[in-house]
Design a protein around this motif. Sequence first.
Motif, short mmCIF file in Angstrom:
data_model
loop_
_atom_site.label_atom_id
_atom_site.label_comp_id
_atom_site.label_asym_id
_atom_site.label_seq_id
_atom_site.Cartn_x
_atom_site.Cartn_y
_atom_site.Cartn_z
N LYS A 19 0.83 -1.20 0.00
CA LYS A 19 0.00 0.00 0.00
C LYS A 19 0.86 1.25 0.00
O LYS A 19 0.60 2.21 -0.73
CB LYS A 19 -0.94 -0.02 1.21
N GLU A 23 1.18 4.17 -2.99
CA GLU A 23 0.92 5.58 -2.71
C GLU A 23 2.14 6.44 -3.03
O GLU A 23 2.02 7.49 -3.68
CB GLU A 23 0.53 5.77 -1.24
N ASP A 27 1.33 7.08 -6.84
CA ASP A 27 0.34 8.08 -6.45
C ASP A 27 -1.08 7.52 -6.54
O ASP A 27 -1.99 8.17 -7.03
CB ASP A 27 0.48 9.34 -7.30
N GLN A 28 -1.23 6.26 -6.08
CA GLN A 28 -2.53 5.59 -6.07
C GLN A 28 -2.73 4.94 -4.70
O GLN A 28 -1.80 4.43 -4.11
CB GLN A 28 -2.61 4.50 -7.14
N GLU A 29 -3.95 4.95 -4.29
CA GLU A 29 -4.29 4.25 -3.05
C GLU A 29 -4.99 2.95 -3.41
O GLU A 29 -5.86 2.91 -4.28
CB GLU A 29 -5.20 5.11 -2.18
#
Length: 81
Positions: A19, A23, A27-29
């Motif tokens: 995770k 991030e 740049d993604q959750e």
Amino acid sequence: MSEIKFSNDQTARLVSKVKAYFEAELDQEIGGFEAEFLIDFFASEIGPHFYNQGLADAHLLLQEKVEELGYQIQELEKVPG
């Protein structure tokens, strides 16, 4: 080779790392469920390659040590006379 299994603690730490990677680097959750599926995918699809490389490395090391032991045994041989 049997399926790769992680303990609950190992899984939790890996999920956290996946995770955090998504991030920080992408740049993604992603959720824990998705991260766990990704870990399972990598473990089953890529894990065997790492496992096999580990075996190959261990085999090479063992060959080197056996060769070294052979030289040491030769040094102990007595010359008749």
